[in-house]
Design a protein around this motif. Structure first.
Motif: not given
Length: 336
Positions: A17-22, A230-240, A275-281, A315-318
């Motif tokens: 599944l895709p992950q956030p990109k900045y 918060g959301i990208h942390n949730d996505i990374i930690s979802l399997p756990k 991504d909607s929050y990123l676009n607003e940012f 940090w999450h992805t490393n």
């Protein structure tokens, strides 16, 4: 507790599944390795109340790298220390206190607040969580951090502590909150708001007046940073979190329950909200109010807020140890 599962089952269906990109560059503070070494020493000295397994796992997680990547432009290791102390101690505290009650959390929070405000000025006699917050205060007040910025930093930390209390009620009941409640709590418990305040310690941003740092545009940008993290942390930690009872403060779980949809659909909806929050940012960044002589500096400050978000995600992805099967630290807190 659920039956242990294999690594293959743990990640089944999620790896592709895709992950956030900045759209922000990736940096790390030049003293990150020195900060790591101080972190390892701190765990050995101050966290003896954790099990040996927990201490070793925390070392592998390199939690101080969150600060090194989130605020890479701090001039010195001394300026990095308060943020690294907050990031590492806050994360280890969250793990350790995973199973405490809201009332127990409130008592702990009240003492932390007393320490950080100076109401309890004496060095704590016990090592660990309280001692580290006392150390954070000493680092900060001796590093010429303007008091107005320190107060903003503190208020953001206090918000996190309140969020911890609120989420414990859902954890202990193994209950998934409604989306509206999740967003309120996650805005605080993502841990990002203190980072947003501390970004002003980089470069010359500490010169920015309060009327800019407290402007509704800037405060909204802080909220967007907090929710994205918060959301990208949730996505990374979802399997756990799919395989631990009580890990209910995850947007994917919230959306799956709220909308009665599949896990994959909820995952994609969570990514869409991120991504909607990123676009607003990005929109707010390019359409800031007129701040006069502070315009360029404010624009650059917001750019570095984006770099902060991307740095925390880096940090999450490393990290390859915290969110893998068995890599997380179980709550060990027992009330006295």
């Amino acid at each position: 507790m659920k039956t242990p599962i294999s690594n293959e089952e743990f990640y089944a269906g999620l790896q592709e599944l895709p992950q956030p990109k900045y759209p922000f560059p990736d940096f790390i503070h030049p003293d990150f390795q020195k900060q790591r070494e101080e972190y390892y020493e701190m765990i050995d000295k101050d966290y003896f109340f954790h099990s040996e397994m927990a201490r070793q796992k925390h070392k592998q997680h390199n939690l101080v790298d969150i600060a090194s990547r989130g605020c890479p432009f701090l001039k010195t290791l001394a300026e990095l220390r308060p943020l690294a102390c907050y990031a590492a101690n806050g994360a280890m505290m969250d793990d350790y206190l995973d199973l405490c009650t809201p009332d127990e959390m409130d008592k702990i929070n009240n003492r932390i607040i007393a320490i950080l405000t100076g109401e309890e000025p004496n060095e704590p006699t016990e090592n660990g969580i309280f001692y580290q917050f006392w150390t954070l205060r000493q680092y900060t007040i001796t590093r010429e951090m303007p008091d107005r910025l320190y107060q903003k930093f503190l208020q953001a930390i206090f918000g996190i502590l309140t969020g911890y209390s609120h989420e414990r009620a859902y954890y202990r009941a193994n209950a998934i909150p409604p989306l509206s409640i999740y967003l309120i709590i996650r805005n605080n418990t993502s841990g990002a708001l203190p980072f947003c305040k501390y970004v002003a310690m980089q470069k010359d941003y500490r010169l920015l007046p309060d009327e800019i740092l407290e402007d509704p545009y800037i405060l909204r940008l802080h909220t967007l940073c907090s929710l994205m993290i918060g959301i990208h942390n949730d996505i990374i930690s979802l399997p756990k979190e799919l395989h631990r009872e009580g890990d209910t403060m995850n947007l994917v779980k919230v959306l799956q329950q709220e909308n009665k949809i599949t896990l994959k659909e909820a995952y994609m909806d969570a990514l869409e909200l991120h991504d909607s929050y990123l676009n607003e940012f990005l929109l707010l960044h390019e359409n800031l109010p007129q701040f006069g002589k502070w315009q360029d500096m404010t624009y650059n400050y917001v750019q570095d807020l984006g770099i902060m978000v991307a740095g925390v995600f880096a940090w999450h992805t490393n990290d390859t140890s915290r969110y893998v099967n068995g890599g997380y630290v179980e709550g060990e807190y027992k009330p006295t």
